[in-house]
Design a protein around this motif. Sequence first.
Motif, PDB file in Angstrom:
ATOM      1  N   HIS A   1       0.827  -1.207   0.000  1.00 47.83           N
ATOM      2  CA  HIS A   1       0.000   0.000   0.000  1.00 47.83           C
ATOM      3  C   HIS A   1       0.868   1.267   0.000  1.00 47.83           C
ATOM      4  O   HIS A   1       0.630   2.170  -0.809  1.00 47.83           O
TER       5      HIS A   1
ATOM      6  N   TRP B   1       2.243   1.786  -3.489  1.00 54.19           N
ATOM      7  CA  TRP B   1       1.284   2.421  -4.386  1.00 54.19           C
ATOM      8  C   TRP B   1       1.250   3.931  -4.155  1.00 54.19           C
ATOM      9  O   TRP B   1       1.239   4.714  -5.094  1.00 54.19           O
TER      10      TRP B   1
ATOM     11  N   MET C   1      -3.800  -4.609  -4.521  1.00 56.96           N
ATOM     12  CA  MET C   1      -4.044  -4.358  -5.937  1.00 56.96           C
ATOM     13  C   MET C   1      -5.524  -4.378  -6.256  1.00 56.96           C
ATOM     14  O   MET C   1      -6.000  -3.599  -7.077  1.00 56.96           O
TER      15      MET C   1
ATOM     16  N   VAL D   1      -6.903  -1.038  -4.957  1.00 58.31           N
ATOM     17  CA  VAL D   1      -6.427   0.109  -5.743  1.00 58.31           C
ATOM     18  C   VAL D   1      -7.106   0.149  -7.110  1.00 58.31           C
ATOM     19  O   VAL D   1      -7.444   1.205  -7.615  1.00 58.31           O
TER      20      VAL D   1
END
Length: 94
Positions: free
Chosen positions: A30, A33, A89, A92
């Motif tokens: 996280h 990202w 993922m 996101v």
Amino acid sequence: MLVRLEMDAKPMIALIHLPLGVALGVLYFHPLWRSLRLLAGATPLKTVFVAMALRFALLAAALAPIGQEGALPLLTTAAGIMAGRFLVMRRVAA
């Protein structure tokens, strides 16, 4: 009695290290990202590289003692890390 206890140890390793790996995966991927979003913006490279080093150090500090326990705990934790990556993922991409 002790033989049965020893036979139950391997499933218990999976029960402990798999959720630990998921938590480590989320704590690693996280912020990764977020760092990539910062990199796409106007954030200085120094900030992104410091965040990368901290993420890597956190993962290495967590995996080093787990690696001392043996291959099964390390592999179970690694599977949990990949599951944590999948969760990040999926979140996101939505």
